[in-house]
Design a protein around this motif. Structure first.
Motif, PDB file in Angstrom:
ATOM      1  N   SER A  55     -17.337 -11.523  -5.688  1.00 17.42           N
ATOM      2  CA  SER A  55     -18.231 -10.642  -6.443  1.00 17.42           C
ATOM      3  C   SER A  55     -18.031 -10.856  -7.936  1.00 17.42           C
ATOM      4  CB  SER A  55     -17.955  -9.181  -6.087  1.00 17.42           C
ATOM      5  OG  SER A  55     -18.265  -8.918  -4.742  1.00 17.42           O
ATOM      6  N   VAL A  56     -19.087 -10.650  -8.677  1.00 19.89           N
ATOM      7  CA  VAL A  56     -18.990 -10.752 -10.124  1.00 19.89           C
ATOM      8  C   VAL A  56     -18.264  -9.506 -10.636  1.00 19.89           C
ATOM      9  CG1 VAL A  56     -21.281  -9.724 -10.473  1.00 19.89           C
ATOM     10  CG2 VAL A  56     -20.282 -11.135 -12.257  1.00 19.89           C
ATOM     11  N   SER A  57     -17.269  -9.711 -11.511  1.00 24.86           N
ATOM     12  CA  SER A  57     -16.503  -8.573 -12.021  1.00 24.86           C
ATOM     13  C   SER A  57     -16.824  -8.246 -13.473  1.00 24.86           C
ATOM     14  CB  SER A  57     -14.993  -8.823 -11.871  1.00 24.86           C
ATOM     15  OG  SER A  57     -14.579  -9.946 -12.608  1.00 24.86           O
ATOM     16  N   ARG A  58     -17.627  -9.071 -14.098  1.00 24.37           N
ATOM     17  CA  ARG A  58     -18.171  -8.753 -15.432  1.00 24.37           C
ATOM     18  C   ARG A  58     -19.320  -9.697 -15.692  1.00 24.37           C
ATOM     19  NH1 ARG A  58     -14.955  -6.253 -20.343  1.00 24.37           N
ATOM     20  NH2 ARG A  58     -16.701  -5.891 -21.743  1.00 24.37           N
ATOM     21  N   ILE A  59     -20.357  -9.161 -16.324  1.00 22.77           N
ATOM     22  CA  ILE A  59     -21.548  -9.949 -16.639  1.00 22.77           C
ATOM     23  C   ILE A  59     -21.677  -9.991 -18.152  1.00 22.77           C
ATOM     24  CG2 ILE A  59     -24.039 -10.156 -16.328  1.00 22.77           C
ATOM     25  CD1 ILE A  59     -23.672  -8.348 -13.799  1.00 22.77           C
ATOM     26  N   GLY A  60     -21.489 -11.173 -18.725  1.00 24.16           N
ATOM     27  CA  GLY A  60     -21.557 -11.294 -20.171  1.00 24.16           C
ATOM     28  C   GLY A  60     -22.826 -11.992 -20.628  1.00 24.16           C
ATOM     29  N   GLN A  61     -22.874 -12.312 -21.897  1.00 20.54           N
ATOM     30  CA  GLN A  61     -24.001 -13.040 -22.459  1.00 20.54           C
ATOM     31  C   GLN A  61     -23.791 -14.530 -22.173  1.00 20.54           C
ATOM     32  OE1 GLN A  61     -26.745 -11.805 -23.937  1.00 20.54           O
ATOM     33  NE2 GLN A  61     -26.039  -9.721 -23.550  1.00 20.54           N
ATOM     34  N   GLY A  62     -24.386 -15.000 -21.084  1.00 17.26           N
ATOM     35  CA  GLY A  62     -24.251 -16.402 -20.712  1.00 17.26           C
ATOM     36  C   GLY A  62     -22.986 -16.720 -19.948  1.00 17.26           C
ATOM     37  N   THR A  63     -22.181 -15.721 -19.635  1.00 17.77           N
ATOM     38  CA  THR A  63     -20.951 -15.948 -18.881  1.00 17.77           C
ATOM     39  C   THR A  63     -20.862 -14.965 -17.718  1.00 17.77           C
ATOM     40  OG1 THR A  63     -19.639 -14.430 -20.235  1.00 17.77           O
ATOM     41  CG2 THR A  63     -19.715 -16.750 -20.926  1.00 17.77           C
TER      42      THR A  63
END
Length: 272
Positions: A55-63
């Protein structure tokens, strides 16, 4: 949906615990994956070893950040990556938490162990949009203090003047631990919420999910407003191979996040 992993560069590695790391991944070339939503997962590929769902644990700007615990060959290979290395990603897959449907309601988040990782983007989003929700309670459990994830963020979340009413407990205290001791369900009575106007989000070991969901429903939270994330073996992530089937639900396609009204009858069947 992409069937071939898209190469991503490891731009950052953070060791969370003795066996768990968070990898920050950015596209290595021009190809980009579609946007992820909190609760969704990617198939993360360690080149030459294999791939696993994370699972994704953080969604950043382009990362994207994926928090991985070393429990097998693929996860061990991913945990051994260093900045500048590459991993492959396929996704996004599955259902999300759908936090927006909790607007105007109290929000209760209950996590156990690495279950905090899939819920981290939801907590961050709810904290940023604090005025859109009622009371925001976060209950975090771990085996021991050294197993707690995201120490810096936990310190912010447990600040009594912060946007989140966060309580932390451990099963086995270490010397010097002054916090609560016990499984995370023992914290439920401390959470402040109005049951008939509450949406809850739960992730962790299945036994903890069962106990938490049942307690919340017994207290008056609607079963369809208790959102749980379930784990099953995932191979293809496209609903083709059937490895992740739970009754009539394919977890990679119809989950991993589903309402307790759907999950409870499935989990009640021993053979599933």
């Amino acid at each position: 949906m992409n069937a071939v992993p898209v190469p991503h560069l490891v731009s950052g590695v953070r060791r969370e615990t003795a066996d768990t790391v968070s990898l920050t991944l950015a596209p290595a070339g021009a190809e980009r994956l579609p946007p992820f939503a909190p609760g969704q997962f990617a198939m993360v590929y360690a080149f030459g070893v294999g791939e696993i769902p994370v699972s994704v644990s953080r969604i950043g700007q382009g990362t994207l950040v994926h928090t991985v615990r070393s429990v097998g060959a693929v996860s061990a290979a991913l945990c051994a990556l260093r900045p500048g290395a590459q991993a492959g990603l396929r996704g996004p897959f599955g259902t999300g938490w759908e936090l927006e449907q909790a607007a105007g309601q109290d929000v209760v988040v209950v996590t156990g162990g690495i279950g905090l990782a899939p819920l981290r983007p939801l907590v961050l989003a709810a904290a940023r949009g604090r005025t859109a929700y009622g009371r925001l309670s976060l209950l975090v459990g771990a085996r021991a203090p050294e197993d707690l994830l995201y120490g810096g963020e936990l310190r912010v979340w447990t600040d009594p003047h912060g946007p989140v009413d966060c309580r932390v407990t451990v099963d086995r205290p270490s010397p010097g631990w002054r916090g609560h001791v016990g499984v995370v369900t023992t914290l439920l009575h401390t959470a402040r919420f109005t049951p008939e106007n509450t949406t809850a989000f739960v992730c962790g070991p299945e036994v903890m999910i069962r106990a938490t969901a049942r307690d919340l429903v017994d207290r008056g939270v609607r079963a369809d407003r208790v959102r749980v994330s379930l784990e099953r073996t995932m191979r293809c992530a496209t609903g083709t191979c059937g490895h992740c089937q739970l009754g009539g639900v394919l977890m990679c396609r119809d989950g991993p996040v589903i309402g307790w009204n759907r999950a409870e009858p499935l989990l009640a069947v021993r053979e599933l």
